[in-house]
Design a protein around this motif. Sequence first.
Motif, PDB file in Angstrom:
ATOM      1  N   MET A   1       0.849  -1.175   0.000  1.00 51.38           N
ATOM      2  CA  MET A   1       0.000   0.000   0.000  1.00 51.38           C
ATOM      3  C   MET A   1       0.899   1.244   0.000  1.00 51.38           C
ATOM      4  O   MET A   1       1.873   1.295   0.735  1.00 51.38           O
ATOM      5  CB  MET A   1      -0.884  -0.011   1.240  1.00 51.38           C
ATOM      6  CG  MET A   1      -1.972   1.010   1.193  1.00 51.38           C
ATOM      7  SD  MET A   1      -3.116   0.799  -0.150  1.00 51.38           S
ATOM      8  CE  MET A   1      -4.348  -0.216   0.598  1.00 51.38           C
ATOM      9  N   PHE A   2       0.579   2.209  -0.831  1.00 52.70           N
ATOM     10  CA  PHE A   2       1.323   3.457  -0.895  1.00 52.70           C
ATOM     11  C   PHE A   2       0.491   4.546  -0.225  1.00 52.70           C
ATOM     12  O   PHE A   2      -0.672   4.745  -0.565  1.00 52.70           O
ATOM     13  CB  PHE A   2       1.630   3.835  -2.347  1.00 52.70           C
ATOM     14  CG  PHE A   2       2.746   3.025  -2.932  1.00 52.70           C
ATOM     15  CD1 PHE A   2       3.978   3.607  -3.167  1.00 52.70           C
ATOM     16  CD2 PHE A   2       2.578   1.683  -3.228  1.00 52.70           C
ATOM     17  CE1 PHE A   2       5.023   2.865  -3.703  1.00 52.70           C
ATOM     18  CE2 PHE A   2       3.609   0.929  -3.763  1.00 52.70           C
ATOM     19  CZ  PHE A   2       4.835   1.520  -4.002  1.00 52.70           C
ATOM     20  N   ILE A   3       1.113   5.223   0.730  1.00 56.38           N
ATOM     21  CA  ILE A   3       0.430   6.233   1.531  1.00 56.38           C
ATOM     22  C   ILE A   3       0.928   7.616   1.122  1.00 56.38           C
ATOM     23  O   ILE A   3       2.142   7.821   0.967  1.00 56.38           O
ATOM     24  CB  ILE A   3       0.701   5.984   3.031  1.00 56.38           C
ATOM     25  CG1 ILE A   3       0.162   4.596   3.419  1.00 56.38           C
ATOM     26  CG2 ILE A   3       0.090   7.070   3.886  1.00 56.38           C
ATOM     27  CD1 ILE A   3       0.616   4.113   4.769  1.00 56.38           C
ATOM     28  N   PRO A   4       0.048   8.582   0.921  1.00 56.55           N
ATOM     29  CA  PRO A   4       0.477   9.936   0.544  1.00 56.55           C
ATOM     30  C   PRO A   4       1.463  10.515   1.560  1.00 56.55           C
ATOM     31  O   PRO A   4       1.331  10.294   2.769  1.00 56.55           O
ATOM     32  CB  PRO A   4      -0.829  10.739   0.543  1.00 56.55           C
ATOM     33  CG  PRO A   4      -1.894   9.724   0.322  1.00 56.55           C
ATOM     34  CD  PRO A   4      -1.410   8.477   1.022  1.00 56.55           C
ATOM     35  N   ARG A   5       2.464  11.238   1.026  1.00 58.85           N
ATOM     36  CA  ARG A   5       3.447  11.892   1.904  1.00 58.85           C
ATOM     37  C   ARG A   5       3.867  13.216   1.289  1.00 58.85           C
ATOM     38  O   ARG A   5       3.714  13.430   0.084  1.00 58.85           O
ATOM     39  CB  ARG A   5       4.637  10.986   2.152  1.00 58.85           C
ATOM     40  CG  ARG A   5       5.377  10.621   0.918  1.00 58.85           C
ATOM     41  CD  ARG A   5       6.479   9.623   1.215  1.00 58.85           C
ATOM     42  NE  ARG A   5       7.068   9.222  -0.046  1.00 58.85           N
ATOM     43  CZ  ARG A   5       8.320   8.957  -0.221  1.00 58.85           C
ATOM     44  NH1 ARG A   5       9.161   9.024   0.778  1.00 58.85           N
ATOM     45  NH2 ARG A   5       8.783   8.612  -1.396  1.00 58.85           N
ATOM     46  N   PRO A   6       4.402  14.115   2.105  1.00 64.52           N
ATOM     47  CA  PRO A   6       4.861  15.414   1.592  1.00 64.52           C
ATOM     48  C   PRO A   6       6.012  15.226   0.598  1.00 64.52           C
ATOM     49  O   PRO A   6       6.735  14.232   0.652  1.00 64.52           O
ATOM     50  CB  PRO A   6       5.348  16.150   2.835  1.00 64.52           C
ATOM     51  CG  PRO A   6       4.743  15.421   3.992  1.00 64.52           C
ATOM     52  CD  PRO A   6       4.552  14.005   3.552  1.00 64.52           C
ATOM     53  N   ASN A   7       6.194  16.200  -0.278  1.00 65.09           N
ATOM     54  CA  ASN A   7       7.260  16.158  -1.264  1.00 65.09           C
ATOM     55  C   ASN A   7       8.143  17.398  -1.082  1.00 65.09           C
ATOM     56  O   ASN A   7       7.637  18.521  -1.099  1.00 65.09           O
ATOM     57  CB  ASN A   7       6.658  16.129  -2.679  1.00 65.09           C
ATOM     58  CG  ASN A   7       7.700  15.967  -3.743  1.00 65.09           C
ATOM     59  OD1 ASN A   7       8.571  16.801  -3.922  1.00 65.09           O
ATOM     60  ND2 ASN A   7       7.602  14.874  -4.476  1.00 65.09           N
ATOM     61  N   LYS A   8       9.455  17.183  -0.931  1.00 64.27           N
ATOM     62  CA  LYS A   8      10.386  18.293  -0.704  1.00 64.27           C
ATOM     63  C   LYS A   8      10.415  19.282  -1.871  1.00 64.27           C
ATOM     64  O   LYS A   8      10.616  20.476  -1.676  1.00 64.27           O
ATOM     65  CB  LYS A   8      11.797  17.758  -0.451  1.00 64.27           C
ATOM     66  CG  LYS A   8      11.954  17.039   0.848  1.00 64.27           C
ATOM     67  CD  LYS A   8      13.370  16.521   1.001  1.00 64.27           C
ATOM     68  CE  LYS A   8      13.484  15.643   2.235  1.00 64.27           C
ATOM     69  NZ  LYS A   8      14.802  15.042   2.359  1.00 64.27           N
ATOM     70  N   SER A   9      10.225  18.787  -3.082  1.00 66.06           N
ATOM     71  CA  SER A   9      10.266  19.668  -4.253  1.00 66.06           C
ATOM     72  C   SER A   9       9.015  20.525  -4.388  1.00 66.06           C
ATOM     73  O   SER A   9       9.037  21.563  -5.036  1.00 66.06           O
ATOM     74  CB  SER A   9      10.436  18.837  -5.527  1.00 66.06           C
ATOM     75  OG  SER A   9      11.659  18.159  -5.506  1.00 66.06           O
ATOM     76  N   PHE A  10       7.930  20.069  -3.785  1.00 66.99           N
ATOM     77  CA  PHE A  10       6.656  20.799  -3.851  1.00 66.99           C
ATOM     78  C   PHE A  10       6.067  20.895  -2.441  1.00 66.99           C
ATOM     79  O   PHE A  10       5.038  20.284  -2.142  1.00 66.99           O
ATOM     80  CB  PHE A  10       5.677  20.085  -4.801  1.00 66.99           C
ATOM     81  CG  PHE A  10       6.207  19.945  -6.195  1.00 66.99           C
ATOM     82  CD1 PHE A  10       6.096  20.996  -7.097  1.00 66.99           C
ATOM     83  CD2 PHE A  10       6.833  18.783  -6.609  1.00 66.99           C
ATOM     84  CE1 PHE A  10       6.591  20.881  -8.387  1.00 66.99           C
ATOM     85  CE2 PHE A  10       7.329  18.652  -7.902  1.00 66.99           C
ATOM     86  CZ  PHE A  10       7.207  19.705  -8.792  1.00 66.99           C
ATOM     87  N   PRO A  11       6.719  21.660  -1.540  1.00 65.74           N
ATOM     88  CA  PRO A  11       6.303  21.698  -0.139  1.00 65.74           C
ATOM     89  C   PRO A  11       4.895  22.261   0.072  1.00 65.74           C
ATOM     90  O   PRO A  11       4.268  21.970   1.090  1.00 65.74           O
ATOM     91  CB  PRO A  11       7.357  22.576   0.531  1.00 65.74           C
ATOM     92  CG  PRO A  11       7.981  23.349  -0.571  1.00 65.74           C
ATOM     93  CD  PRO A  11       7.861  22.519  -1.808  1.00 65.74           C
ATOM     94  N   HIS A  12       4.389  23.033  -0.864  1.00 67.02           N
ATOM     95  CA  HIS A  12       3.047  23.611  -0.749  1.00 67.02           C
ATOM     96  C   HIS A  12       1.947  22.596  -1.065  1.00 67.02           C
ATOM     97  O   HIS A  12       0.779  22.836  -0.773  1.00 67.02           O
ATOM     98  CB  HIS A  12       2.926  24.789  -1.723  1.00 67.02           C
ATOM     99  CG  HIS A  12       3.080  24.368  -3.150  1.00 67.02           C
ATOM    100  ND1 HIS A  12       4.315  24.083  -3.692  1.00 67.02           N
ATOM    101  CD2 HIS A  12       2.156  24.144  -4.117  1.00 67.02           C
ATOM    102  CE1 HIS A  12       4.142  23.713  -4.964  1.00 67.02           C
ATOM    103  NE2 HIS A  12       2.849  23.733  -5.242  1.00 67.02           N
ATOM    104  N   LEU A  13       2.319  21.469  -1.614  1.00 69.67           N
ATOM    105  CA  LEU A  13       1.356  20.478  -2.075  1.00 69.67           C
ATOM    106  C   LEU A  13       0.893  19.582  -0.935  1.00 69.67           C
ATOM    107  O   LEU A  13       1.692  19.154  -0.095  1.00 69.67           O
ATOM    108  CB  LEU A  13       2.002  19.628  -3.171  1.00 69.67           C
ATOM    109  CG  LEU A  13       1.116  18.647  -3.894  1.00 69.67           C
ATOM    110  CD1 LEU A  13       0.074  19.381  -4.737  1.00 69.67           C
ATOM    111  CD2 LEU A  13       1.970  17.740  -4.788  1.00 69.67           C
ATOM    112  N   GLU A  14      -0.382  19.284  -0.941  1.00 66.14           N
ATOM    113  CA  GLU A  14      -0.945  18.308  -0.009  1.00 66.14           C
ATOM    114  C   GLU A  14      -0.208  16.972  -0.208  1.00 66.14           C
ATOM    115  O   GLU A  14       0.177  16.639  -1.331  1.00 66.14           O
ATOM    116  CB  GLU A  14      -2.433  18.177  -0.354  1.00 66.14           C
ATOM    117  CG  GLU A  14      -3.182  17.095   0.340  1.00 66.14           C
ATOM    118  CD  GLU A  14      -4.626  16.995  -0.172  1.00 66.14           C
ATOM    119  OE1 GLU A  14      -5.237  15.952   0.087  1.00 66.14           O
ATOM    120  OE2 GLU A  14      -5.126  17.932  -0.818  1.00 66.14           O
ATOM    121  N   PRO A  15       0.023  16.182   0.847  1.00 66.91           N
ATOM    122  CA  PRO A  15       0.722  14.904   0.691  1.00 66.91           C
ATOM    123  C   PRO A  15       0.108  14.069  -0.443  1.00 66.91           C
ATOM    124  O   PRO A  15      -1.101  14.052  -0.629  1.00 66.91           O
ATOM    125  CB  PRO A  15       0.547  14.229   2.047  1.00 66.91           C
ATOM    126  CG  PRO A  15       0.446  15.380   3.003  1.00 66.91           C
ATOM    127  CD  PRO A  15      -0.331  16.439   2.252  1.00 66.91           C
TER     128      PRO A  15
END
Length: 158
Positions: A1-15
């Motif tokens: 299962m893949f769980i949403p997580r924050p992205n360093k390149s797009f910090p403004h984006l929802e996980p």
Amino acid sequence: MFIPRPNKSFPHLEPAVWAIDQEHAVHYFFPRDCPRVIYWKADNSTIEDREQFFRYSTVDKIMVVENGWMERLRTTKLYVYVFAPEDFHWFEEAKTAGYYISHKEVKPLRVEVIDDLLGSMMEQDIELRFTPNLSLIKEAVINSSLDFSIIRYANAVK
């Protein structure tokens, strides 16, 4: 299962869970930390840039890797997780990157193993080049009219 997580390149984006389209998948046929510069002809690329960067090539995409990664390219196995397309939507913010995202947990449909990265790359319509250092090609590509992707550059030879 893949769980949403924050992205360093797009910090403004929802996980999110990230996926890549088939056209850009070859950008990831590398060991995870391998730095690379990838560039390709775009609709708005100038004739001068096309001539400079593709003068002796018949392809539309060139991928450049440091010499020191050759052995790892020969020996790394890559596991490709295949997802249902309806779970993802196109990430428009990075128009030329081929990214798709999902803001919910997703389960892969299957896992495919690539145990010959170099062979898999050679099946694509790309050219793979090796160099001792990526810095010159990185700067040239950034200052051109080409589309490009620079991945894991923090791991490049300084």
